[in-house]
Design an enzyme around this catalytic site. Structure first.
Site, short mmCIF file in Angstrom:
data_model
loop_
_atom_site.label_atom_id
_atom_site.label_comp_id
_atom_site.label_asym_id
_atom_site.label_seq_id
_atom_site.Cartn_x
_atom_site.Cartn_y
_atom_site.Cartn_z
N LYS A 33 0.85 -1.20 0.00
CA LYS A 33 0.00 0.00 0.00
C LYS A 33 0.88 1.24 0.00
CE LYS A 33 -1.84 2.66 3.07
NZ LYS A 33 -1.76 3.97 2.37
N GLU B 148 10.14 0.51 10.20
CA GLU B 148 11.13 1.56 9.93
C GLU B 148 10.42 2.87 10.24
OE1 GLU B 148 14.18 1.11 9.25
OE2 GLU B 148 14.19 -1.00 8.72
N CYS C 278 13.42 10.55 7.08
CA CYS C 278 13.38 9.94 8.42
C CYS C 278 14.73 10.13 9.12
CB CYS C 278 13.03 8.47 8.33
SG CYS C 278 14.05 7.59 7.15
N GLU D 220 9.48 14.71 15.95
CA GLU D 220 9.91 14.77 14.55
C GLU D 220 9.04 15.78 13.81
OE1 GLU D 220 8.95 11.27 12.24
OE2 GLU D 220 10.90 11.37 11.26
#
Ligand code: NAD
Length: 505
Positions: free
Chosen positions: A199, A273, A307, A408
């Protein structure tokens, strides 16, 4: 200073026209769900729009996969596994992976333009992504034949330890490196002998769909299925599906936790991840210019939507003024604008929602005493007003506990800290929930190695940043994830170990 004397309206119209022409040339013909080798509508016929973050225009209406569609895709994948793919030798899978790499490489320009339209990343960076995606298929094509297992003679027994694929795996990816993330998932899953349902992110489904068109003649029907849709619908249906034997998820830590919980119900193996808030440590022995170039790339590459972005800078007091002044001028020199222009350094963020999220962090940072050394808002240039732009931003003066430092932001925002005591600095560098990556900038090899070991993270760059080499494992410590990508370890994540113990008596 720009020599462009045209009005903002003229420049904006030029961008719109360039994007329209690019869309006419590179949008994929098929925007359905790719299930069992066919492009099909969603079972309920619903679609969602994907939008160009530079112009705000709708690029395409894409089939919106939901639970029933995920069921179909998983069933197709199992049929393909049972009837065909599980019989493929390693050598045959190697040829398939190599052919996929060739197909991607034959379409670098087209795929890069499509990625830039859908995601907003500068075209120069999009090309790096697409070549990287091809390279990734080649890497796994290269190691697949070495994946043979072991045998052992043990007196009256003969043991075989073999690696078997899970069968059908479910894979969910984010929007920041759409085709590259798809390759990080598809290549090892196929190399290990699995069929897959992938997806893509709802913001950026187009390159995965174009890839499906390109590999349709290469991969047997049902081996790769692509189901675009929203996370709570297609994503949750896939990661919680009872017939999925392995879930591989890349995305935020918050969603990763949900995915892990739902996999617990069926004791399904998970690799995650997740997010990062990585420190970059600058020692006083380096030339400030070198530090500026590396720090700038660590945070602003891909508009800060990485990331592994180096989003917390720890610069030694002795060179802090020079480095920060250099960074401010480097930011002044950055070209912010149309990501289809080869000269652009910083494109728009992926969506309006992501702009709002970044701006909320910047407002909070200001309330908490942060000072903007550069940026802090959206560009005032009217020509950019259609797009999701945020200025490259440097913030100093925040407490390390504040939200803009701990969380983040996933945008072009760098938190700056000065240090003179190594132990105190390292305690702060490690004082976040994340542990994905880190950077060390020094010409002293001993300090470089000591610092690399002291940072609690899965991947440390010394005097570089972002360059990820196939073969070197990538993945996080702490809440940045479980598992490794880009390496032989990754094949293990897509296989289970079987021991056969044969009595010789
Ligand atoms: P996100 O977690 O919001 O979404 C990621 C994917 O998960 C999307 O496809 C989304 O549709 C899907 N999803 C959302 N809710 C879901 C649910 N309940 N169940 C299953 N799937 C669901 O993240 P994002 O905003 O798309 O991406 C940014 C995040 O990804 C950042 O945190 C970034 O650090 C992380 N990321 C990590 C890596 C890595 O290798 N560690 C690489 C790229 C991005």
């Amino acid at each position: 200073m720009s020599s462009d004397t045209r009005s903002a309206t003229e420049r904006r119209d030029e961008v719109r026209q360039r994007h329209q022409e690019a869309a006419d040339e590179v949008l994929p013909e098929q925007t359905g769900l790719y299930i069992d080798g066919e492009f099909v509508d969603a079972a309920d016929g619903e679609t969602f729009d994907t939008v160009d973050p530079t112009t705000g225009e709708v690029l395409a209406s894409v089939a919106r996969g939901k639970e029933a569609d995920v069921d179909d895709a998983v069933e197709a994948a199992w049929t393909a596994f049972d009837e065909e793919w599980s019989d493929y030798s390693a050598g045959r899978r190697q040829r398939v992976l190599t052919a996929i790499a060739d197909a991607i490489e034959d379409h670098v320009e087209e795929l890069a333009r499509l990625e830039t339209l859908d995601n907003g990343k500068p075209i120069s960076e999009a090309k790096i992504d697409i070549r990287g995606a091809a390279e990734h298929f080649r890497y796994f094509a290269g190691i697949v034949r070495e994946n043979g297992g072991e045998t052992m003679n043990a007196g009256s027994r003969y043991g075989q330890v073999i690696k078997e694929p899970y069968g059908v795996v479910g894979q969910v990816i984010p929007w920041n490196f759409p085709l590259m993330m798809a390759s990080w998932k598809l290549a090892p899953a196929l190399a290990a002998g699995n069929c897959t349902v992938l997806k893509p992110a709802e913001q950026t489904p187009l390159t995965a769909l174009r890839l499906a068109e390109l590999i349709d003649d290469i991969v047997p029907d049902g081996v790769v299925n692509i189901v675009p849709g929203y996370g709570e619908e297609a994503g949750a249906a896939l990661t919680g599906h009872p017939d999925i034997r392995k879930v591989a998820f890349t995305g935020s830590t918050a969603v990763g936790k949900q995915v892990m919980k739902s996999a617990a119900d069926t004791v399904t193996d998970v690799t995650l991840e997740l997010g990062g808030k990585s420190p970059v440590v600058v020692f006083p022995d380096v030339h400030p210019k070198k530090a500026v170039a590396l720090v700038k790339s660590a945070i602003f590459y891909n508009t800060g939507e990485c990331c592994e972005a180096g989003s917390r800078l720890f610069v030694h007091e002795d060179i802090a003024d020079d480095v920060l002044d250099g960074l401010v001028s480097a930011i002044d020199d950055m070209t912010i604008g149309d990501p289809l222009d080869e000269e652009t350094d910083l494109g728009p963020k992926v969506s309006r929602e992501q702009v709002d999220r970044t701006m909320e962090f910047l407002e909070k940072a200001q309330e908490e005493g942060g000072q903007f050394l550069a940026g802090g808002g959206q560009p005032e240039d009217e020509a950019l007003s259609d797009g999701c732009f945020v200025e490259p931003t440097l913030i100093e003066g925040l407490d390390h506990d504040s939200e803009a430092v701990q969380e983040e932001i996933f945008g072009p925002v760098l938190d700056v800290f000065r240090w003179d005591d190594y132990d105190e600095m390292m305690a702060l560098a490690n004082d976040v929930e994340y542990g994905l990556a880190g950077g060390v900038i020094t010409d002293d090899i001993t300090k470089a190695n000591t610092t690399a070991r002291d940072i609690e993270a899965g991947y440390i760059w010394i005097n570089s940043y972002h360059d990820l080499v196939a073969g070197l494992p990538f993945g996080g410590y702490k809440q940045s994830g479980i598992g490794r990508e880009l390496s032989a370890d990754t094949l293990d994540h897509y296989q289970q170990t079987k021991t056969i113990n044969l009595s010789l008596r």
